[in-house]
Design an enzyme around this catalytic site. Structure first.
Site, short mmCIF file in Angstrom:
data_model
loop_
_atom_site.label_atom_id
_atom_site.label_comp_id
_atom_site.label_asym_id
_atom_site.label_seq_id
_atom_site.Cartn_x
_atom_site.Cartn_y
_atom_site.Cartn_z
N GLY A 1 0.86 -1.07 0.10
CA GLY A 1 -0.14 -0.09 0.26
C GLY A 1 0.72 0.57 -0.13
CD GLN A 2 -0.50 7.31 1.26
OE1 GLN A 2 -1.16 6.97 1.56
NE2 GLN A 2 0.13 8.20 1.17
NE ARG B 1 -2.58 -3.91 -3.05
CZ ARG B 1 -2.29 -2.75 -3.77
NH1 ARG B 1 -1.89 -2.42 -4.68
NH2 ARG B 1 -1.91 -2.55 -2.60
CB ILE C 1 -4.11 -10.53 6.95
CG1 ILE C 1 -5.02 -9.51 7.20
CG2 ILE C 1 -1.98 -9.53 7.06
CD1 ILE C 1 -5.16 -8.26 7.65
CE1 TYR D 1 -8.47 2.69 8.55
CE2 TYR D 1 -8.38 4.99 8.45
CZ TYR D 1 -7.90 4.09 8.26
OH TYR D 1 -6.43 4.20 8.65
N1 LIG Z 1 -1.87 5.92 4.60
C1 LIG Z 1 -2.55 7.04 5.23
O1 LIG Z 1 -2.82 7.99 5.38
C2 LIG Z 1 -3.25 6.35 6.80
C3 LIG Z 1 -2.90 4.83 6.75
N2 LIG Z 1 -2.80 4.33 8.32
C4 LIG Z 1 -2.74 3.43 8.43
O2 LIG Z 1 -1.36 1.88 8.51
C5 LIG Z 1 -1.05 1.20 8.04
C6 LIG Z 1 -1.26 1.58 5.52
O3 LIG Z 1 -2.05 2.01 5.39
P1 LIG Z 1 -1.40 2.42 3.38
O4 LIG Z 1 -0.28 1.50 2.76
O5 LIG Z 1 -2.06 3.57 3.34
O6 LIG Z 1 -2.72 2.01 3.22
P2 LIG Z 1 -3.09 0.73 1.97
O7 LIG Z 1 -4.85 0.83 1.56
O8 LIG Z 1 -2.74 1.87 0.63
O9 LIG Z 1 -2.47 -0.77 2.29
C7 LIG Z 1 -3.17 -1.47 2.89
C8 LIG Z 1 -2.80 -2.81 2.05
O10 LIG Z 1 -3.46 -3.66 2.54
C9 LIG Z 1 -3.89 -4.55 1.51
N3 LIG Z 1 -4.39 -5.58 2.11
C10 LIG Z 1 -6.05 -5.71 1.98
N4 LIG Z 1 -6.84 -6.62 2.58
C11 LIG Z 1 -6.27 -7.53 2.79
C12 LIG Z 1 -5.76 -9.77 3.46
N5 LIG Z 1 -6.62 -10.10 3.67
N6 LIG Z 1 -4.56 -9.75 3.89
C13 LIG Z 1 -3.31 -9.13 3.55
N7 LIG Z 1 -2.83 -7.66 2.77
C14 LIG Z 1 -3.81 -7.24 2.54
C15 LIG Z 1 -3.62 -4.10 0.50
O11 LIG Z 1 -3.82 -4.89 -0.50
C16 LIG Z 1 -3.05 -2.87 0.72
O12 LIG Z 1 -1.72 -3.06 -0.28
C17 LIG Z 1 -3.53 1.29 7.98
O13 LIG Z 1 -3.00 0.25 8.41
C18 LIG Z 1 -3.55 2.34 7.94
O14 LIG Z 1 -5.12 2.19 8.25
C19 LIG Z 1 -3.55 4.80 9.19
C20 LIG Z 1 -3.97 6.96 9.02
C21 LIG Z 1 -3.14 7.58 7.99
C1 LIG Z 2 -6.41 8.92 7.69
C2 LIG Z 2 -6.30 7.74 7.46
O1 LIG Z 2 -6.52 7.31 8.78
C3 LIG Z 2 -6.39 7.86 6.04
N1 LIG Z 2 -5.74 8.59 4.99
C4 LIG Z 2 -7.92 8.15 6.06
O2 LIG Z 2 -8.66 8.93 5.19
O3 LIG Z 2 -8.61 6.48 5.68
#
Ligand SMILES: NC(=O)C1=CN([C@@H]2O[C@H](COP(=O)(O)OP(=O)(O)OC[C@H]3O[C@@H](n4cnc5c(N)ncnc54)[C@H](O)[C@@H]3O)[C@@H](O)[C@H]2O)C=CC1
Ligand SMILES: CC(=O)[C@H](N)C(=O)O
Length: 373
Positions: free
Chosen positions: A65-66, A90, A107, A195
């Site tokens: 992810g990001q 993925r 997971i 969420y």
């Molecule tokens: N990016 C942001 O602005 C923020 C992110 N977070 C948290 O940080 C963490 C990472 O965030 P991002 O990288 O932005 O999320 P993202 O949405 O970009 O990536 C999430 C990843 O989880 C994977 N995924 C989905 N279902 C799955 C499964 N069953 N098994 C394994 N993997 C699976 C997806 O394929 C994806 O690559 C998350 O827990 C998010 O809640 C918290 C606050 C802000």
């Molecule tokens: C702040 C977060 O957790 C995320 N970027 C979202 O907007 O859902």
């Protein structure tokens, strides 16, 4: 009744243990004779503690992810390429696949997760898999499965194998009845998204496992994260990434939030630095297990004005998405992260001006490199 005696002793320890969470191993799973999954007490014989190795052996879930790829890069620099395994459901792009270990991991598949942890002698688990706020509202059953059932698997595996576990939470773990300006670590948390509900659940379950089973659970509530080389996964704060791409590509940006919607934000380098720091922090420095972290707070209008200092021709229009706007209106406007600053020395490097310059420099140089090829 030895079991009753043991549980009574455990209950006493629970009442006596300080709320600060400084005693990491107050109640090892072995002391109560069963793990959260009811496996025999000697089932964690294969766990490897951090002290037995030079470096932690890290597994990152949801790593494509990001945030995951950037974190893997940072941790590999510090602990060695082969000590950090990225995983996801993925298919990784070539650049990721050839940059270090990658493995398939869903997971929701408990046995497969356990096999990965055992076979790779994992000691730290960074749990990034999740469905974010906007995509979560679009598919509540899937968000519930991944964010809640998936988390249960992660907690049990981590407790069973003595792992240090990091689970990020978010500004989205607060809701309309929380104080919004600023939002402290401890206050009312009644989020209105699946969420947010799943993240409050993660915070509470992680802390419960910490006090109940001695799990080394660590959690940071991230603000909206802004990055140039990775795309956000469907959140409410995504506009703050998209504006840069559209500014460079078309010179025109349509924002899906109202111009005066104020939210806490952070540049990705600060987010990854904080994650590394809290994972390395001595347990004795952590008076809590879940901390707010912050860097800046701005509205779409303020961000657009800062970008326009560099690109005067940028045109911004507003076409508000009702669902995202309702979510944003229930989230913190400013985040109080004084406890993180006090306890383990958290300090951000990027303010809004620095963020905008860095994002534009990166995307411009990428565009020039693309044009040259
Ligand atoms: N990016 C942001 O602005 C923020 C992110 N977070 C948290 O940080 C963490 C990472 O965030 P991002 O990288 O932005 O999320 P993202 O949405 O970009 O990536 C999430 C990843 O989880 C994977 N995924 C989905 N279902 C799955 C499964 N069953 N098994 C394994 N993997 C699976 C997806 O394929 C994806 O690559 C998350 O827990 C998010 O809640 C918290 C606050 C802000
Ligand atoms: C702040 C977060 O957790 C995320 N970027 C979202 O907007 O859902």
């Amino acid at each position: 009744m030895p079991v009753v005696r043991t549980l009574t002793r455990v209950a006493k320890q629970m009442t006596l243990s300080p709320a600060c969470g400084c005693q990491v191993s107050v109640m090892p799973i072995r002391s109560i004779g069963f793990s959260p999954r009811q496996v025999p007490s000697d089932a964690s014989f294969h766990s490897v503690s951090f002290s037995e190795t030079d470096h932690p052996r890290v597994l990152i879930t949801g790593g494509l992810g990001q945030l995951g790829v950037g974190l893997a890069k940072l941790l590999r620099k510090r602990y060695g390429k082969n000590n950090v395994i990225l995983s996801d459901i993925r298919k990784p792009p070539d650049s990721v696949f050839y940059s270090g270990p990658f493995i398939y991991s869903d997971i929701l598949d408990y046995k497969n997760l356990r096999e990965i942890v055992v076979n790779n002698r994992i000691t730290w688990l960074i749990h990034y898999s999740a469905l974010l706020s906007a995509v979560g509202e679009a598919n509540v059953p899937l968000a519930r499965a991944v964010n809640i059932t998936g988390l249960h698997n992660i907690l049990d595996i981590a407790a069973e194998h003595g792992l240090r576990l990091f689970v990020p939470s978010t500004i989205g773990a607060f809701g309309p009845t929380s104080p919004r300006n600023p939002t402290p670590d401890l206050c009312v948390q009644r989020p209105r998204t699946i969420y947010g509900v799943s993240k409050v659940h993660a915070e509470l379950m992680g802390e419960y496992y910490h006090y109940r089973y001695g799990l080394d659970f660590r959690c940071l509530r991230y603000p909206g994260i802004i990055s140039a080389d990775s795309q956000p996964g469907g959140g409410t704060t995504d506009y703050a990434v998209q504006i840069f791409h559209d500014a460079i590509k078309t010179g025109r940006f349509t924002c899906n939030l109202k111009p005066d919607t104020r939210l806490p934000m952070m540049y990705i380098d600060d987010c990854l630095k904080a994650t590394l720091e809290v994972m390395e922090a001595p347990a004795s420095s952590l008076t809590m297990r879940t901390y707010n972290i912050n860097a800046m707070s701005f509205t779409p209008e303020e961000l657009a004005q800062e970008v326009q200092k560099h690109m005067t021709e940028l045109e911004v229009v507003y076409d508000v998405d009702a669902i995202r706007q309702a979510i944003a209106d229930s989230w913190p406007m400013n985040f109080d992260d004084s406890n993180a600053r006090k306890d383990w020395g958290w300090k951000h490097d990027f303010d809004m001006a620095e963020l905008v310059t860095t994002m534009l420099n990166y995307l411009n140089s990428e565009r020039l490199a693309f044009q040259a090829n």
